[in-house]
Write an enzyme that holds these catalytic residues in place. Sequence first.
Site, mmCIF file in Angstrom:
data_model
loop_
_atom_site.group_PDB
_atom_site.id
_atom_site.type_symbol
_atom_site.label_atom_id
_atom_site.label_comp_id
_atom_site.label_asym_id
_atom_site.label_seq_id
_atom_site.Cartn_x
_atom_site.Cartn_y
_atom_site.Cartn_z
ATOM 1 N N GLU A 93 0.822 -1.205 0.000
ATOM 2 C CA GLU A 93 0.000 0.000 0.000
ATOM 3 C C GLU A 93 0.860 1.261 0.000
ATOM 4 O OE1 GLU A 93 -4.057 -1.719 2.069
ATOM 5 O OE2 GLU A 93 -2.744 -0.467 3.293
ATOM 6 N N CYS A 113 6.242 -5.952 7.450
ATOM 7 C CA CYS A 113 7.280 -5.279 8.240
ATOM 8 C C CYS A 113 8.046 -6.306 9.053
ATOM 9 C CB CYS A 113 6.667 -4.235 9.171
ATOM 10 S SG CYS A 113 7.919 -3.237 10.034
ATOM 11 N N CYS A 117 5.845 -3.734 15.940
ATOM 12 C CA CYS A 117 5.407 -2.700 16.879
ATOM 13 C C CYS A 117 3.948 -2.956 17.265
ATOM 14 C CB CYS A 117 5.572 -1.321 16.259
ATOM 15 S SG CYS A 117 7.295 -0.939 15.834
ATOM 16 N N SER A 216 10.681 7.166 15.183
ATOM 17 C CA SER A 216 9.483 6.705 15.889
ATOM 18 C C SER A 216 9.849 6.469 17.349
ATOM 19 C CB SER A 216 8.961 5.416 15.246
ATOM 20 O OG SER A 216 8.501 5.657 13.934
ATOM 21 N N HIS A 218 7.700 7.379 20.566
ATOM 22 C CA HIS A 218 6.459 6.830 21.113
ATOM 23 C C HIS A 218 6.462 6.522 22.606
ATOM 24 C CE1 HIS A 218 5.327 6.786 16.990
ATOM 25 N NE2 HIS A 218 6.084 5.748 16.673
ATOM 26 N N ASN A 293 -4.342 5.682 15.533
ATOM 27 C CA ASN A 293 -5.344 5.257 14.563
ATOM 28 C C ASN A 293 -5.654 3.785 14.783
ATOM 29 O OD1 ASN A 293 -5.567 7.754 12.934
ATOM 30 N ND2 ASN A 293 -3.400 7.351 12.537
ATOM 31 N N CYS A 336 -1.760 6.813 9.540
ATOM 32 C CA CYS A 336 -0.531 6.299 10.147
ATOM 33 C C CYS A 336 -0.817 5.063 10.990
ATOM 34 C CB CYS A 336 0.090 7.399 11.013
ATOM 35 S SG CYS A 336 1.621 6.922 11.830
#
EC number: 2.1.1.192
Length: 370
Positions: A93, A113, A117, A216, A218, A293, A336
């Site tokens: 995508e 991936c 995560c 990233s 977080h 999200n 995201c």
Amino acid sequence: MTEKINLLNLSEPELQGFIASQGQPLYRATQLLQWIHQRGVTDFSLMTDLSKPFRQQLSEASFVRVPELALERVSADGTHKWLFRLADNNKIETVFIPDRKRGTLCVSSQVGCALNCSFCATGKEGFNRNLTLAEIIGQVWLAARLLKSPYKITNVVMMGMGEPLLNYEAVVAAMHLMMHDHAYGLSKYRVTLSTSGVIPAMRRLREESPVSLAVSLHAPNDALRNVLIPLNKKYSLDQLIPLCRDYYSRGSKRCVTFEYVMIEGMNDRLIDAKQLIRLLADVPCKINLIPFNSFQGTAYRCSTESAISVFQKCLMDAGFNTRVRRTRGDDIAGACGQLAGQFHDRTGRHQRWVQKQGHDFNRPIPAIDH
């Protein structure tokens, strides 16, 4: 018989080497870059400033092949999400986000991936392989052709499916083409690579590519980051933060951008903000707060608007340039952390996730006719 070469899969030095092997002057490489990337031409017979014998020579030794458009969805906010089919029938995508005078293309670097995560849909789908240079730059090539006026790609972010620095060679070669004057001509400030913190590759990237860097983050501490980003168990914050501090020279006025997903009750409290301030106290940086999200099967929830606002104010009062990233494309699962693609998972991670949840969350994507 020598196997034909996909010219889209060659870096600029490799393309020059190919041209030399054909007994042609090196300026032919520049002409090919312009035809393929700037004009979008893949048929050698249409490259009219090349001699007919050379065009015939090219067709016998090479070809130009990009991924195929499988499906497209357009969000109510104008965000485009494409599902691109690769030669092995795996699908990835790519997302385009229009915003006033800029248009940002979010590009994938892996089929799935390699990381897992906990807050990201891509990680739950598992992993198949790294993308080739042709499959990475091919996303840019296709998006530029598919977008209709007034949409235009002004920025590229390596923030799609995958960890870019675990596919270093192909990703860096693709970004070089994105910035090449005879290809896509983007400024180094407009090409951004986002990483979860692959320390050795970050050091190498600093020396070899001038692109902008996003990390990233977080979490403000190792204990929480180990849960959100398992890679942190290998490359912890005491390695990551010093590298980010010195990534750009102080005189350059450039800085690392830290991405921080806001998850309710997990990393969004005032105590977390204060801990983040201490962690980044002497690091030149910008901070992007990203509302979480959701995706099917996750137990995480997005922080409330109030919690995000308080968190942002705390950081800004401490002197940090902090913005809240506006959620785009969430109605088409293009925001995201929501990208999934359709592919064979070689790790078994997706099946374990399905068994744990009791459902298959590999979402079908309705098509738009072309």
